[in-house]
Design an enzyme around this catalytic site. Structure first.
Site, PDB file in Angstrom:
ATOM      1  N   PHE A 150      46.655  39.871  36.397  1.00  0.00           N
ATOM      2  CA  PHE A 150      47.829  40.737  36.515  1.00  0.00           C
ATOM      3  C   PHE A 150      48.808  40.259  37.563  1.00  0.00           C
ATOM      4  CE2 PHE A 150      45.178  42.539  39.911  1.00  0.00           C
ATOM      5  CZ  PHE A 150      46.108  42.754  40.913  1.00  0.00           C
ATOM      6  N   LYS A 174      45.546  35.533  26.287  1.00  0.00           N
ATOM      7  CA  LYS A 174      45.072  36.900  26.516  1.00  0.00           C
ATOM      8  C   LYS A 174      45.513  37.294  27.923  1.00  0.00           C
ATOM      9  CE  LYS A 174      42.504  39.381  28.215  1.00  0.00           C
ATOM     10  NZ  LYS A 174      42.821  40.555  29.142  1.00  0.00           N
ATOM     11  N   GLU A 177      45.936  43.243  30.696  1.00  0.00           N
ATOM     12  CA  GLU A 177      46.368  44.456  30.003  1.00  0.00           C
ATOM     13  C   GLU A 177      47.168  45.380  30.914  1.00  0.00           C
ATOM     14  OE1 GLU A 177      41.923  44.891  31.103  1.00  0.00           O
ATOM     15  OE2 GLU A 177      43.368  43.319  30.557  1.00  0.00           O
ATOM     16  N   SER A 227      38.899  37.170  39.155  1.00  0.00           N
ATOM     17  CA  SER A 227      37.901  37.301  40.219  1.00  0.00           C
ATOM     18  C   SER A 227      36.777  36.284  40.013  1.00  0.00           C
ATOM     19  CB  SER A 227      37.321  38.716  40.228  1.00  0.00           C
ATOM     20  OG  SER A 227      36.512  38.920  39.079  1.00  0.00           O
ATOM     21  N   CYS A 282      46.210  35.176  45.097  1.00  0.00           N
ATOM     22  CA  CYS A 282      44.978  34.440  45.396  1.00  0.00           C
ATOM     23  C   CYS A 282      45.211  33.417  46.499  1.00  0.00           C
ATOM     24  CB  CYS A 282      44.437  33.762  44.150  1.00  0.00           C
ATOM     25  SG  CYS A 282      45.457  32.416  43.535  1.00  0.00           S
ATOM     26  N   GLU A 384      37.147  39.340  48.924  1.00  0.00           N
ATOM     27  CA  GLU A 384      38.593  39.262  48.751  1.00  0.00           C
ATOM     28  C   GLU A 384      39.131  40.686  48.603  1.00  0.00           C
ATOM     29  OE1 GLU A 384      41.716  36.690  46.082  1.00  0.00           O
ATOM     30  OE2 GLU A 384      40.014  37.581  45.032  1.00  0.00           O
TER      31      GLU A 384
END
Length: 499
Positions: A150, A174, A177, A227, A282, A384
């Protein structure tokens, strides 16, 4: 009423048929703005069939013509920059300037991919043996897939499909969402740029769609960013099904601050790299490591007022330093990490947990938070956090400081701030982290280099974009050829050698 989104398959918008949806929210207001269809395995496999049908023609398209499509796609993305940034901010929550940066870093990889006629060249050796020539060619894999997070809904999809499509593959994307509209719009622009139907397909979904990607026998390669636990899952399952995999995971990026560092420079960089995009990067600098107590005290003296002065606001406000977090669930998760850090003994120098933005009380906002005396045993150091939280871990010596990122489970990015070239050179050589910045807070390589971390920050042997990306999305075929002038008598049963 919230609009119902679609998939984008074969150059057309296709309604979801699974009957499952996920709400898309505006993080500034908490309002539900759309419903994302969550694809079934059958819907995903149907999209793969469309991509497989498009592959032979696209793979046979010469590299110059593929490059022209990428040039036109680049032009269209640039022309629609404001629309894409507004769409991105409305679903993700990052400020408009940061959204434009998200799109721009994706464009830079598209620029790199425009050089595919050169990048995809093979090698040739004349006279490798008596009358024998040898050459290699880089060919596309087939139908490939990308699963994106995201936090960069424009950049990371373009990092993946830009190089993959330029190499002649057809692509299943993909996206997350949580913010799917920008990836969908990129699919439209790729078609407008001249890509044939089925070259870029966008399928929205959750774990069911991911598992379908990992097991579909037609899909040859999978790229993932998310992740570390999910990255490991993707890597293990895709590899078990015979696919090529690159899976990028989480991070805990350290900033080593030497006593000779320019502290004003350091604080400016920590504020931007630690709190920009609400820390949902990240490559965010989430750990400051001052070397020596004097360095720590000078850092805190300058850093605390800057953190307190951070301007948290809606993503469309020009004066906002950063906007809301992506969802209410993530907001509560980040708050929980701060709560736990205090219980574990950290000093909370700046507390952003009670921040409320007037007029936007239902938004997912969190004030900047700063923790001191964090130790390596604490959970907020090991994990994280992915929020606007900076932790200070004090180091007595340079050797103690270099040990922290080297021993951490993550190895994505790291930075050192110093005026001493020998110290910087030693650090860059010795630290066990994949991307290093010297007086650079966010060392994300440019598009013609390559992006990738070490340890639990990356699974697989090949990094993203740059020439590593071209290698990942292609396979090498080597041809040994001879055109004899006459028939040689007899047969040889000995393996060919250089002699």
């Amino acid at each position: 009423m919230a609009k119902e989104l679609t998939h984008f398959i074969g150059g057309k918008h296709v309604r979801g048929t699974s009957g499952r949806f996920l709400d898309v929210t505006n993080p500034n207001t908490g309002e539900i703005t759309a419903r994302t269809p969550l694809a079934s395995a059958g819907e995903l496999h149907a999209a793969v069939e469309v991509a497989a049908k498009a592959f032979p023609g696209w793979a046979a398209t010469n590299p110059q013509r593929r490059a022209r499509v990428m040039f036109e796609f680049k032009r269209l993305v640039e022309a629609n920059m404001d629309e894409l940034a507004a769409m991105l901010s409305a679903e993700h929550g990052k400020v408009l300037a940061d959204s434009r940066g998200d799109v721009q870093r994706g464009i830079e990889v598209i620029e790199f991919a425009c050089g595919i006629p050169h990048l995809q060249k093979g090698e040739f050796t004349e006279g490798a043996g008596p009358g024998i020539d040898m050459y290699s060619m880089r060919q596309p894999l087939g139908v490939v897939a990308g699963i994106t997070p995201f936090n960069f809904p424009a950049m990371i999809p373009m990092w993946m499909f830009g190089v993959a499509i330029a190499c002649g593959n057809t692509f299943i994307l993909k996206p997350s969402e949580k913010d799917p509209s920008v990836p969908m719009r990129l699919g439209e622009l790729m078609m407008e740029a001249g890509a044939p139907e089925g070259v870029l397909n966008v399928v929205n979904g959750d774990k069911e769609a991911v598992d379908a990607i990992l097991t579909d026998p037609v899909i040859q390669a999978v790229s993932f960013v998310g992740s570390s636990d999910i990255a490991h899952y993707v890597y293990a399952n895709a590899a078990a099904n015979g696919k090529r995999v690159q899976a990028m995971g989480g991070a805990k990026n350290h900033a080593i601050i030497m006593p000779d560092a320019d502290m004003d420079h350091v604080v400016n960089d920590l504020i931007g790299a630690g709190y920009g995009s609400a820390g949902e990067r990240c490559m965010a600098l989430s750990v400051a490591v001052p070397v020596g107590e004097g360095t720590a005290e000078r850092l805190i003296e300058k850093l605390v007022p800057r953190v307190r002065a951070l301007k948290v606001g809606i993503s469309t406000a020009a004066d906002s330093d950063y906007g809301p977090l992506v969802s209410k669930a993530h907001l509560e998760k980040v708050k929980g990490y701060i709560d736990l850090a205090v219980k574990e003994g950290a000093d909370l120098l700046v507390d952003g947990r009670d921040f409320k933005l007037q007029g936007y009380e239902n938004g997912f906002f969190l004030g900047g938070s700063l923790l001191d005396h964090v130790t390596p045993e604490m959970k907020n150091y090991r994990d994280e956090i992915f929020g606007p939280v900076l932790s200070i871990v004090r180091a007595k010596t340079f050797e103690d400081a270099i040990e922290l990122p080297t021993k951490h489970q993550y190895g994505n990015g790291v930075a050192i701030f110093t005026r001493d070239g020998d110290t910087a050179r030693s650090f860059a050589s010795r630290v066990q982290v994949g991307m290093v910045g010297v007086n650079v807070p966010i060392p994300v390589p440019l598009a013609y280099h390559t992006f990738g971390g070490w340890k639990r920050s990356a699974f697989g042997d090949t990094n993203q974009h740059g020439t590593e990306g071209v290698k990942f999305w292609t396979k090498v075929k080597t041809v040994t050829s001879r055109w004899p002038t006459g028939v040689k008598e007899g047969s040889s049963f000995v393996i060919p050698t250089m002699s």
